[in-house]
Design a protein around this motif. Structure first.
Motif, PDB file in Angstrom:
ATOM      1  N   ASN A 213      24.126  -5.943 -16.025  1.00  0.00           N
ATOM      2  CA  ASN A 213      25.329  -5.461 -16.706  1.00  0.00           C
ATOM      3  C   ASN A 213      25.043  -5.204 -18.193  1.00  0.00           C
ATOM      4  O   ASN A 213      24.664  -6.117 -18.920  1.00  0.00           O
ATOM      5  N   PRO A 214      25.221  -3.949 -18.668  1.00  0.00           N
ATOM      6  CA  PRO A 214      24.883  -3.635 -20.054  1.00  0.00           C
ATOM      7  C   PRO A 214      25.695  -4.448 -21.057  1.00  0.00           C
ATOM      8  O   PRO A 214      25.256  -4.662 -22.187  1.00  0.00           O
ATOM      9  N   SER A 215      26.881  -4.918 -20.651  1.00  0.00           N
ATOM     10  CA  SER A 215      27.687  -5.659 -21.622  1.00  0.00           C
ATOM     11  C   SER A 215      27.024  -6.990 -21.983  1.00  0.00           C
ATOM     12  O   SER A 215      27.300  -7.559 -23.037  1.00  0.00           O
ATOM     13  N   LEU A 216      26.117  -7.478 -21.087  1.00  0.00           N
ATOM     14  CA  LEU A 216      25.368  -8.691 -21.424  1.00  0.00           C
ATOM     15  C   LEU A 216      24.479  -8.440 -22.639  1.00  0.00           C
ATOM     16  O   LEU A 216      24.391  -9.256 -23.544  1.00  0.00           O
ATOM     17  N   ASP A 223      25.715 -11.242 -30.837  1.00  0.00           N
ATOM     18  CA  ASP A 223      25.513 -12.641 -31.221  1.00  0.00           C
ATOM     19  C   ASP A 223      24.231 -12.810 -32.025  1.00  0.00           C
ATOM     20  O   ASP A 223      23.828 -13.937 -32.320  1.00  0.00           O
ATOM     21  N   GLY A 224      23.559 -11.713 -32.309  1.00  0.00           N
ATOM     22  CA  GLY A 224      22.395 -11.783 -33.182  1.00  0.00           C
ATOM     23  C   GLY A 224      21.070 -11.886 -32.470  1.00  0.00           C
ATOM     24  O   GLY A 224      20.051 -12.168 -33.091  1.00  0.00           O
TER      25      GLY A 224
ATOM     26  N   HIS B  10      19.081   8.519 -31.186  1.00  0.00           N
ATOM     27  CA  HIS B  10      19.034   9.176 -29.887  1.00  0.00           C
ATOM     28  C   HIS B  10      20.414   9.089 -29.241  1.00  0.00           C
ATOM     29  O   HIS B  10      21.040   8.029 -29.294  1.00  0.00           O
ATOM     30  N   PRO B  11      20.897  10.184 -28.647  1.00  0.00           N
ATOM     31  CA  PRO B  11      22.257  10.147 -28.070  1.00  0.00           C
ATOM     32  C   PRO B  11      22.423   9.100 -26.973  1.00  0.00           C
ATOM     33  O   PRO B  11      23.522   8.624 -26.722  1.00  0.00           O
ATOM     34  N   GLU B  12      21.317   8.718 -26.310  1.00  0.00           N
ATOM     35  CA  GLU B  12      21.451   7.771 -25.204  1.00  0.00           C
ATOM     36  C   GLU B  12      21.314   6.328 -25.671  1.00  0.00           C
ATOM     37  O   GLU B  12      21.491   5.407 -24.887  1.00  0.00           O
ATOM     38  N   ARG B  13      20.953   6.142 -26.929  1.00  0.00           N
ATOM     39  CA  ARG B  13      20.746   4.773 -27.389  1.00  0.00           C
ATOM     40  C   ARG B  13      22.083   4.096 -27.621  1.00  0.00           C
ATOM     41  O   ARG B  13      22.916   4.599 -28.354  1.00  0.00           O
ATOM     42  N   PRO B  14      22.311   2.926 -26.967  1.00  0.00           N
ATOM     43  CA  PRO B  14      23.581   2.238 -27.168  1.00  0.00           C
ATOM     44  C   PRO B  14      23.749   1.809 -28.625  1.00  0.00           C
ATOM     45  O   PRO B  14      22.755   1.579 -29.324  1.00  0.00           O
ATOM     46  N   VAL B  15      24.997   1.725 -29.078  1.00  0.00           N
ATOM     47  CA  VAL B  15      25.253   1.489 -30.501  1.00  0.00           C
ATOM     48  C   VAL B  15      24.695   0.167 -30.998  1.00  0.00           C
ATOM     49  O   VAL B  15      24.307   0.054 -32.150  1.00  0.00           O
ATOM     50  N   TRP B  16      24.634  -0.826 -30.107  1.00  0.00           N
ATOM     51  CA  TRP B  16      24.210  -2.139 -30.582  1.00  0.00           C
ATOM     52  C   TRP B  16      22.698  -2.252 -30.708  1.00  0.00           C
ATOM     53  O   TRP B  16      22.162  -3.205 -31.243  1.00  0.00           O
ATOM     54  N   GLU B  17      21.960  -1.288 -30.153  1.00  0.00           N
ATOM     55  CA  GLU B  17      20.510  -1.442 -30.129  1.00  0.00           C
ATOM     56  C   GLU B  17      19.880  -0.980 -31.436  1.00  0.00           C
ATOM     57  O   GLU B  17      20.235   0.077 -31.954  1.00  0.00           O
TER      58      GLU B  17
END
Lengths: 328, 306
Positions: A213-216, A223-224, B10-17
């Motif tokens: 799950n990507p939300s993990l 959380d850093g 990159h458009p596919e890169r998730p925002v948190w990465e």
């Protein structure tokens, strides 16, 4: 029509479920046969082939307990009890083959097993869909080759008349022939297995990765947790069931490290390095013609393999993993 | 400032990465290129060598990496009659007949086992599933096949490996996932099992049937050891056995058509060997576009449901 209403009734009211089942069981066999005979007729040819080429030969393993004479047949040959097994267990050739097999399995466990996982992680981290697709097709391709073909390619690259030797000769060096060196043989066969099957082995890990799950990841990142922490705390736990499953299967197959691969290269590197249990069974049983002995070695391999897989599965259950099968 | 950073992502890169470091990116590129080269390079060398005439091969001292002059002489020579042509025909024939045979039997059996509660459903299913747990062993199988008089018969290359329980389980899982209503309505319309199978089930499971056919076909084409065991007559050898003899054992098969009168050019020996290798690769390359589309999806979903 009546059967449909029956099922509806049993589904709607759980209290009546048990009698409904019993009533269905009471459908006379003749009626069920009349209803299902086409299904039976469809299944029988395939099942018959398995009976002839799988189950009846399994029974013929009984010749391991005989001094089997092909002209007299199973009925006419003398029974010798466990004599053949005693002969086998005191035969150094048998133990050499067993040790070789286990050593090669251990080698592959260390040097082959992690590669599909690493490959899956690498490809999974590639964002461009096109690159990912091209890479996947490239690494799958050798899986569809035969062992003869894979070894032919290696021969052309690393063998005595191969590209490596050719270039070394041109540079004035003593050419290396990696294909007939018994000392580096474990490394060579592992490299061949990796070339052929690492890409294919990667598929199952890619599937497991896409099921996380990507939300993990998102929660971990907010959380850093950095890249490495996410790999350790999110990715690897997600892969763990698959890794355990494949380890169990690998352990269950510890005694069958491969057959054609070794048979084909046995001439080049010699029996000392390339004799594994499967080739041993073949040479003793079919080539030398000691059929009872070959059957006994085959039984040994099969029984030990079955025990290994059951034990490994039990261990996996004890560790709280799902394993290959469960009782439910 | 902010728009610039957003644009670079990159458009596919998730925002948190995090954005990877240039060094990391470079290493990844090198790794990917290296892996791709490791797979493709040997095939490239073999292909180019098989297409090279004598002069180019002599100049390079053997295997050819950079193509010079190209010629199809080696392929013409091995495919104009003789042992290689015969081996290719044998392999093709066994693969075609075997695949049809296996697919028909497997589809029938998978359908026959797809209805829970039918007569003997569980015991018959077990007959197939138990084959996962143990094999009969080499020597008893050998006794069986030779005992049936199949030595030096093409059926020895087909029958023992005709049914693969894994393929059967995959097919069965797909058949069982077809909505029950379709079967009910067909039955109300008076269709029998055969008609339901051919008119409803098969058209709905074209992809998975094709995948299974492919599995079988690749197996038959690549089969090597069965032929070593059961085929003593050299003229019946499939391509894999011939390939081993030519490339790995260095036997020079006689019986080439040789230089046909009038054509003085003979393909060099090495080019001929490499051409035989390429012939053995061809089916894998043919099935590949298809693999790309259906294989992985079909295999994984099938296995999970089974």
């Amino acid at each position: 029509m009546p059967t449909i209403t029956d099922e509806r009734a049993s589904g709607a009211a759980p209290v009546t479920a048990a009698p409904a089942v019993r009533r269905r069981r009471r459908t006379p066999l003749a009626a069920r046969l009349r209803r299902d005979w086409p299904l039976l007729a469809m299944t029988v040819p395939a099942a018959g082939l398995l009976v002839v080429f799988h189950y009846i030969p399994t029974l013929w393993n009984a010749i391991a307990f005989q001094d089997y004479n092909p002209y007299a047949g199973v009925g006419g040959s003398a029974w010798v009890g466990l004599g053949t097994f005693e002969r086998m267990l005191s035969d150094p050739g048998f133990w050499d083959a067993t040790v070789n097999t286990l050593a090669l399995t251990g080698f592959q466990l260390v040097f082959f097993f992690p590669i599909p996982i690493a490959l899956a992680l690498l490809l999974n981290s590639v964002l461009s869909r096109r690159v990912r697709k091209v890479m996947q097709s490239v690494v799958y391709l050798p899986h569809f080759f035969s062992w003869v073909l894979v070894i032919s390619f290696f021969e052309q690259m690393l063998g005595g008349a191969g590209l490596l030797a050719q270039e070394m000769r041109e540079l004035g060096m003593e050419p290396l022939n990696i294909m007939n060196n018994p000392e580096t043989f474990p490394l060579l066969v592992t490299a061949q297995s990796v070339w052929m099957d690492a890409g294919w082995g990667m598929i199952v890990f890619l599937a497991a990765l896409s099921a996380i799950n990507p939300s993990l990841y998102e929660a971990a990142a907010s959380d850093g947790a950095g890249r490495r922490r996410r790999l350790w705390h999110v990715t690897l736990p997600g892969l763990r069931p698959v890794i355990v499953l494949l380890l169990i299967l690998k352990l269950g197959n510890a005694l069958s490290v491969g057959f054609e691969q070794f048979l084909i290269q046995r001439d080049a590197v010699g029996a000392g390095a390339a004799e594994v249990l499967d080739t041993y069974v073949y040479f003793q049983g079919v080539v030398v013609g000691d059929l009872s002995y070959g059957a006994a070695a085959g039984i040994f391999k099969g029984v030990v393999g079955l025990v290994l897989i059951l034990v490994a599965n039990r261990v996996a259950h004890a560790l709280g993993e799902q394993g290959v099968y469960s009782k439910q | 400032m902010t728009t610039a950073t957003i644009k670079r992502r990159h458009p596919e890169r998730p925002v948190w990465e995090e954005e990877p470091s240039p060094v990391g990116k470079g290493l990844k590129g090198i790794a990917l290129t290296g892996i791709a080269l490791a797979v493709v390079f040997p095939m490239w060398v073999v292909l180019v060598t098989s297409l090279s005439p004598e002069r180019v091969i002599n100049e390079s001292g053997g295997l050819v990496v950079i193509p010079g002059e190209l010629s199809l002489r080696a392929y013409e020579q091995i495919l104009s009659g003789g042992t290689v042509t015969r081996a290719v025909l044998v392999s093709t024939g066994v693969t075609l007949v075997g695949t049809v045979f296996s697919v028909v039997l497997s589809v029938l059996a998978a359908y026959g086992l797809s209805r829970r509660g039918s007569v003997l459903h569980r015991p018959l299913l077990f007959v197939f599933l138990l084959t996962f747990l143990f094999g009969p062993g080499l020597v008893p199988s050998y006794l069986m096949v030779t005992g049936l008089g199949l030595k030096d018969s093409y059926w020895a290359l087909i029958l023992p490996s005709a049914i693969n329980a894994f393929n059967l389980v995959v097919l069965r899982a797909f058949f069982m996932a077809i909505p029950q209503e379709l079967f009910d309505s067909a039955r109300i319309d008076g269709a029998g099992e055969v008609r339901i199978l051919t008119r409803i089930v098969l058209p709905l499971s074209k992809a998975v049937t094709a995948v299974v056919a492919l599995f079988y076909a690749v197996g038959y084409w690549n089969a090597f050891f069965n032929a070593v065991l059961y085929i003593d007559d050299n003229s019946m050898s499939p391509l894999q056995v011939l390939l081993r003899g030519m490339v790995l054992q260095g036997t020079n098969p006689t019986g080439f058509a040789g230089p046909t009168p009038g054509t003085a050019v003979v393909a060099p020996n090495l080019a001929i060997k490499m051409a035989v290798v390429m012939l053995a690769v061809v089916p894998a390359l043919l099935v590949f576009p298809f693999v790309q589309r259906h294989f992985t999806k079909g295999v994984i979903t099938g296995a999970v449901k089974g």
